[in-house]
Design an enzyme around this catalytic site. Structure first.
Site, PDB file in Angstrom:
ATOM      1  N   GLU B  43       2.985 -10.327  -0.321  1.00 32.18           N
ATOM      2  CA  GLU B  43       3.843  -9.499   0.521  1.00 32.18           C
ATOM      3  C   GLU B  43       3.069  -9.141   1.779  1.00 32.18           C
ATOM      4  O   GLU B  43       2.040  -8.474   1.724  1.00 32.18           O
ATOM      5  CB  GLU B  43       4.256  -8.219  -0.218  1.00 32.18           C
ATOM      6  CG  GLU B  43       5.227  -8.481  -1.348  1.00 32.18           C
ATOM      7  CD  GLU B  43       5.731  -7.208  -2.047  1.00 32.18           C
ATOM      8  OE1 GLU B  43       6.560  -7.339  -2.944  1.00 32.18           O
ATOM      9  OE2 GLU B  43       5.295  -6.104  -1.679  1.00 32.18           O
ATOM     10  N   GLU B  54       5.556   5.059   3.019  1.00 31.25           N
ATOM     11  CA  GLU B  54       4.140   4.756   2.773  1.00 31.25           C
ATOM     12  C   GLU B  54       3.281   6.010   2.702  1.00 31.25           C
ATOM     13  O   GLU B  54       3.465   6.948   3.459  1.00 31.25           O
ATOM     14  CB  GLU B  54       3.580   3.869   3.893  1.00 31.25           C
ATOM     15  CG  GLU B  54       4.428   2.690   4.299  1.00 31.25           C
ATOM     16  CD  GLU B  54       4.650   1.659   3.204  1.00 31.25           C
ATOM     17  OE1 GLU B  54       4.014   1.754   2.129  1.00 31.25           O
ATOM     18  OE2 GLU B  54       5.483   0.757   3.411  1.00 31.25           O
TER      19      GLU B  54
END
Lengths: 431, 276
Positions: B43, B54
């Protein structure tokens, strides 16, 4: 009231999957308690807004400004709401809703600190623990509000990413919410974010135009020709506009922060303004499709305004839609004009406005004020050089929180209207 | 044959790095090191300025990468330049996909991604409700769209996601944001149980840091493990210490081997448990 999740193509729910169930739960609670008044929620909200908040608030004729502009100028005095800004209308509504939903903890972001302060007050009033995320740049320029939040026993968490302003504070609050979503309600401070927030926050803020519409009819026998409100995220704006939207003859002006310039620096990713309605493009930020300050790749720009509360790269999706529909006219006022307007309202009317609010008065001066040498040089707004005979300006908040910034920014500039500021140097700078 | 193939024979190790972190050339070396270390799918993060899903580790990676000049066009060059024989997935936020090319729709981005060899997308701020246009563009160009199943995803939401996901499903091991953790959350096993009957590989991510975590998660029934922050930590540490890129690449390869070996041990245990 309605629970619309899209406004034209704008709005929607662009959030991490972990938050979606909470958003569904909130949508359900919004429909039941706010729209349908289940368990008398709205009755309790209105009672607390009256007793704790001080509503209804006056619509006051501004005598000196009316004479200056040869226009009937009325002030909707949201600066008199408990806490000193319109923010409590929403914060009280959402904290109360969180209580009805059985949530145990409140989190919120804040830019200027007005929403954080209002949330901290509402949380103390309703006995809920509360944490506020605030960018470190904003902490530095809005210290009085940081003290107020702490004194109301809210935790204040500094956000150090990016430029440390509202955009980063919203992102960080969303991260907290993604971790604590089962027990926590996120009291978003403007008509931004994923549905149902934009419609729900507007509904809580719409008490402004609900009162103002009745009051202006009572005082003048008719509707105003124009309503002016400053626009950052847009909660005071939509609050002041909502009940006038169906009145086609009432012009609605959203006054954005033109900052120091409307141009952008793609290389640095900086827009020295916060004029997303005037200059932004469609995109997706913080849960909604709306108008944004972004570069050609879609990276979000760092915005700027002398006023922390307008310093945001996005805007509420409903306002973006009303602008596209031609119902709301976006205009903007730069830092200098806003500062001049701050001093004028303080001197002529005895009202020290928030710097955010001063932008709305800056526009009034630009359109209706006497010609000046400066102004003769720049073209007047052709289509809006006459606001009409009766104008309402939403005084979204008071300016106590901004005094340090105003003194500093005034000393940097040569403003004819400003009082002599040298006394502040003599007493040692700070206040 | 879509990304399912990477999970067919043994548990897949799916590492994440932000492309261009801390700079373009070093990042190419790092991604190739992960492939040598046993990655089955990689990824690649295309950094967005507002990464709301995040934690601090990847936020900082995003800042390093953007400061070093990463952009969507640069990202596509990066993918073309990579010398790896592993399927690549692009992980990014919806606004970058939406704005690419003539703008205001996902198709130009998907077309370009397909052209450079990307095989799928993970888009953390795009729930199933808003994914229609991207799903359609992915179908047109034969790419997979991977959805994230959170600990809070249940009932009807789970069903609608099952209809839309392809390649694999990203099982979020715990609430919160990305970031390496010192334990394995019980929510992982509960989430795996909820989607046990899905006919799509289940890869677990969020918080996996060690080979032992990988082992435990695979033994609990995962078909793969997704590891981001623990690898980004290695990149960040190397950057802060000013270590040469080849040394950092070696550390990444070693960490990859540890994680892949853990996943393989987990699969043996799973097989033993099923056999007994």
């Amino acid at each position: 009231m309605s629970s619309e999740s899209k406004f034209g193509d704008y709005g929607g729910q662009f959030v991490p999957e972990a938050l979606m169930p909470a958003i569904e739960e909130l949508t359900d609670a919004y429909e039941r308690y706010v729209i349908d008044n289940e368990d008398g929620f709205m009755d309790e909200f209105r009672r607390r807004l009256a007793e704790f908040g001080g509503r209804p608030l006056p619509l006051q004729r501004a005598d000196q400004l009316s004479a200056r502009y040869d226009t009937e100028v009325y002030l909707k005095r949201e600066d008199l709401l408990h806490g000193g800004a319109h923010k409590l209308n929403n914060a009280l509504g959402q904290v109360l809703l969180a209580k009805y939903m059985g949530k145990e903890r409140i989190i919120a972001e804040t830019g200027a600190g007005q929403h954080g302060t209002a949330t901290a007050m509402a949380a103390a009033h309703l006995d809920m623990p509360c944490e506020i995320y605030m960018g470190e740049t904003d902490i530095a320029r809005q210290r009085p509000n940081v003290f107020r939040m702490r004194i109301n026993d809210a935790e204040v968490n500094p956000v150090t990413t990016g430029r440390g302003t509202l955009k980063e504070a919203i992102s960080e609050t969303m991260r907290d919410w993604a971790t604590t979503v089962e027990t926590t309600h996120y009291v978003i401070g403007s008509i931004v974010g994923p549905a149902p927030f934009p419609a729900m926050v507007r509904d809580f803020q719409s008490v402004i135009s609900e009162e103002a519409r009745e009051q202006i009819v009572e005082k003048t026998g008719g509707l105003p020709d124009a309503v002016l409100a400053c626009a950052g995220g847009g909660s005071n704006t939509m609050g002041a506009f909502h009940h006038f939207v169906p009145d086609d003859d009432v012009d609605l002006y959203a006054v954005e922060a033109g900052g120091s310039s409307l141009s952008v620096d793609e290389e640095e990713g900086v827009a020295p303004n916060s004029a997303s309605l005037s200059t932004g493009d469609e995109g997706v930020l913080h849960g909604a499709r709306t108008k944004l300050l972004q570069d050609s790749d879609g990276q979000i720009m760092e915005s700027h305004s002398v006023s922390a509360g307008l310093d945001y790269a996005g805007v509420g999706p409903e306002l973006a839609h009303l602008v596209d529909e031609g119902r709301v006219t976006p205009v903007n006022v730069d830092d200098d004009t806003a500062l001049e307007a701050f001093h004028r309202l303080s001197q002529d009317e005895g009202i020290i406005p928030a710097l955010e609010t001063a932008h709305a008065f800056g526009y009034l001066e630009r359109v209706a004020g006497p010609a000046t040498d400066d102004r003769a040089a720049e073209p007047r707004d052709e289509h809006h050089d006459d606001l009409g005979d009766t104008v309402i300006v939403n005084v979204s908040g008071r300016g106590d929180k901004d005094l340090e910034t105003v003194i500093e920014e005034t000393q940097k500039r040569d403003l004819d209207i400003a009082p002599d500021m040298s006394i502040f140097n003599e007493i040692g700078g700070g206040i | 044959m879509g990304l399912e193939r990477a999970f067919a024979d043994e548990p897949a190790f799916v590492p994440y790095l932000a492309a261009g972190d801390p700079d373009y050339d070093a990042s190419i070396e790092y991604v190739e090191a992960l492939a040598r270390g046993g990655a089955d799918v990689i990824e690649l993060g295309l950094p967005f300025s507002e990464p709301i899903a995040e934690g601090s580790t990847i936020q900082e990676a995003v800042v390093r990468s953007l400061d070093a000049g990463m952009s969507p066009d640069r990202f596509f060059e990066f993918v073309e330049e990579l010398d790896v024989d592993v399927p690549l997935v692009c992980m990014t936020y919806y606004n970058l996909i939406y704005q690419y090319g003539s703008g205001q729709g996902p198709e130009p981005f998907v077309e370009k991604a397909a052209e450079v060899g990307i095989e799928g997308f993970v888009v953390p701020d795009l729930p199933a409700e808003e994914a229609g246009p991207l799903r359609a563009a992915c179908d047109e160009y034969g790419l997979d769209l991977i959805f994230i199943v959170a600990p809070t995803t249940k009932g009807d939401r789970l069903a609608s996601m099952m209809d839309q996901t392809s390649g694999y499903v990203y099982v979020q091991a715990r609430l919160g944001v990305t970031g390496a953790k010192d334990d394995v959350d019980d929510a992982t096993e509960e989430s795996l149980a909820r989607i046990a009957e899905w006919d799509v590989p289940k890869a677990v991510g969020f918080g996996i840091k060690t080979g032992d975590h990988a082992e435990r998660i695979v033994s609990a029934g995962a078909d793969g493990i997704i590891v981001g922050s623990a690898l980004v930590d290695i990149v960040a540490e190397g950057h802060e210490n000013g270590d040469p890129a080849d040394e950092v690449a070696e550390r990444l390869e070693g960490k990859a081997r540890e994680l892949k070996a853990g996943a393989l041990r987990g699969a043996e245990q799973q097989a033993t448990a099923e056999g007994s």
